[in-house]
Enzyme design. Structure first.
Site, PDB file in Angstrom:
ATOM      1  CE  LYS A 211      -3.760   2.213   2.625  1.00 50.75           C
ATOM      2  NZ  LYS A 211      -4.543   2.192   3.893  1.00 50.75           N
ATOM      3  CB  SER A 287      -7.968   3.817   2.979  1.00 52.45           C
ATOM      4  OG  SER A 287      -7.081   3.333   3.976  1.00 52.45           O
ATOM      5  CB  SER A 311      -8.027   1.129   6.184  1.00 54.69           C
ATOM      6  OG  SER A 311      -8.692   2.358   6.285  1.00 54.69           O
TER       7      SER A 311
END
Length: 492
Positions: A211, A287, A311
């Site tokens: 990420k 996210s 997330s």
């Protein structure tokens, strides 16, 4: 409308609260009250929020309508604030586990995890043959060791797949940044190791995505923005990334994410939406959107995300993969953007529980110099032979909260719990979790305050460069007071 000061809740001391099924504690349903809008309305609402006079009035009304004044701001609590969720570790001497020793290298920890897995014969006996099958870490390792394929072949196919998926009609939006030359270099080095018979670990040559909230050379760390990498240079791998690299994993790039992690859709105004592989017209969640989507698509068996309020777990759920948020302090946070440093943890997205276990072993274990001796924890990995199920699990169920959802969700979850009970003998115990809505607000206030505090270090010069939903979130985060933050930590 919350224009006048509301009387705050007086919370009873923890020792006086009944958590049993016979508790008379009142259940307060989730009370989310905010306007739903898109397009020009969002822009107008943002301008109002950023207006000195109208903004203050709007924030006051929003706080009142969402019960923040009643449950947090004006609440009375005896407990002292808990700023960091760090506790003395209690060793319960669990059975049928292997403990990660802090003296072990990441490669040795991975080997320990392999010893916890079912044997290949057990797995072959129990597995089915679905029409679509994601390759696991062990699938890659066995294929490399047998010479059926090489890491270089996988890398070439991976790059081709990413290139194709980035174009119409798919436009999957998996990555913010990836470098074909760097991927091929890592793959070539791994291929040579296998040819010499000296792979580093079972992760050697396995593609892993990161990420874009964690440092990973040679890429900048953008946090889903267009400016952050210019203010904060990436000079080294994050600790968790470095541990994966030491195990030989091929780090294939930085995945897409909701801007600064302040939303859950995974729609990024700068890099596009990370689409759901099951239906490209649906969101992947956020996210850690790109990490979940790239694993769900079968392009990587594992990806790393960061989870402050779901997330990792939410996109994992929406994309049909495994999502793990480790307990605070289990995985080092160095080299990760400090967006919410007491609630945000490095997490794992994987195609299977076994792959999550292997990856957790690779990146787990706090750096001893960063913790006092009485705070250091042991990480116990469960033994997972398929011939013997884990049967002594107890699930705590808060009935009023569990049923507070749409009928289809409730029926699906009830069915899942019955299957666990019927097939594995797991027990369900009815409990009461009082003040659960206050806990939700306290968490939101904590994560928002931490994000706002970190962003303040850059001043307001980049505020106009945010997408509109991120601007709304950061404006709300900045409206929380020091008093409200302290009250939230008392609730914590």
């Amino acid at each position: 409308m919350g224009l006048f000061k509301s009387k705050g809740v007086v919370y009873r001391p923890v020792k006086d609260v009944n958590l049993g099924s016979d508790s008379t504690e009142f259940y307060l349903q989730a009370n989310v009250k905010a306007p739903r809008m898109t397009g020009i309305l969002v822009k107008i609402f943002t301008w109002f929020l950023e207006s000195p006079i109208l903004g203050s009035l709007l924030f006051y009304i929003l706080k009142g309508n969402n019960l923040i004044h009643k449950l947090i701001t004006n609440a009375e609590l005896e407990e002292s604030p808990l700023f960091v969720p760090s506790h003395h570790f209690e060793d319960h001497k669990e059975q049928e586990v292997k403990c990660l020793d802090s003296a072990l290298t990441p490669q040795e920890q991975v080997q320990l995890a392999i010893e916890c897995l079912p044997t290949s014969s057990e797995k072959a006996h129990n597995e089915t043959n679905p029409s679509f099958s994601r390759w696991t870490i062990m699938d890659y390792s066995r294929a490399y060791s047998s010479g059926d394929i090489t890491p270089l072949m996988v890398a070439e196919r991976f790059i081709a797949a990413i290139n194709e998926s980035s174009k119409p009609p798919l436009r999957m939006g998996f990555f913010i940044n990836y470098n074909a030359e760097d991927i091929l270099r890592q793959a070539n080095e791994s291929t040579l190791r296998y040819q010499k018979g000296t792979p580093i670990s079972v992760l050697d040559g396995v593609p892993v995505a990161i990420k874009d909230e964690m440092d990973c050379l040679p890429y900048p760390t953008t946090g889903g923005t267009k400016w952050l990498h210019k203010e904060r240079l990436c000079t080294d791998d994050a600790c968790c990334v470095k541990r994966l690299r030491l195990c030989g994993a091929i780090l294939v790039g930085k995945t897409n994410m909701h801007e600064l992690g302040v939303g859950t859709s995974g729609i990024n105004p700068h890099y596009g939406a990370a689409r759901n592989p099951y239906d490209i017209n649906k969101i992947s969640g956020g996210s850690s959107s790109g990490s979940a989507a790239v694993v769900s698509a079968g392009l990587c068996p594992v990806a790393l995300g960061v989870d402050g309020g779901g997330s990792v777990r939410m996109p994992a759920s929406l994309c049909g993969v495994v999502g793990l948020k480790p307990t605070f302090g289990r995985v080092p946070h160095s080299g990760v953007l400090p967006l919410n440093w007491t609630v945000g943890m490095v997490g794992i997205l994987a195609g299977t529980v076994e792959d999550a276990l292997i990856t957790y072993a690779a990146i787990g274990g706090e750096i001893s110099s960063h913790q006092s001796s009485n705070m250091l924890t042991k990480i116990n990995l469960p033994l997972l032979p398929l011939t013997k199920s884990i049967c002594d699990i107890k699930l705590a169920k808060y009935g009023k909260w569990f049923d507070d959802c749409s009928d289809d969700v409730r029926l699906c979850c009830s069915h899942a719990m019955r299957k666990l009970q019927d097939h594995y003998g797991w027990k369900t115990i009815d409990v009461t979790i009082p003040d659960i809505e206050a806990m939700r607000l306290a968490h939101y206030l904590t994560i928002g305050s931490e994000c706002s505090t970190w962003f303040d270090s850059f001043g307001e010069k980049h505020f106009a460069e945010f997408g509109w939903d991120a601007r709304v979130a950061l404006n709300i985060y900045g409206a929380f007071s020091g008093k409200e933050y302290i009250k939230a930590q008392k609730l914590r």
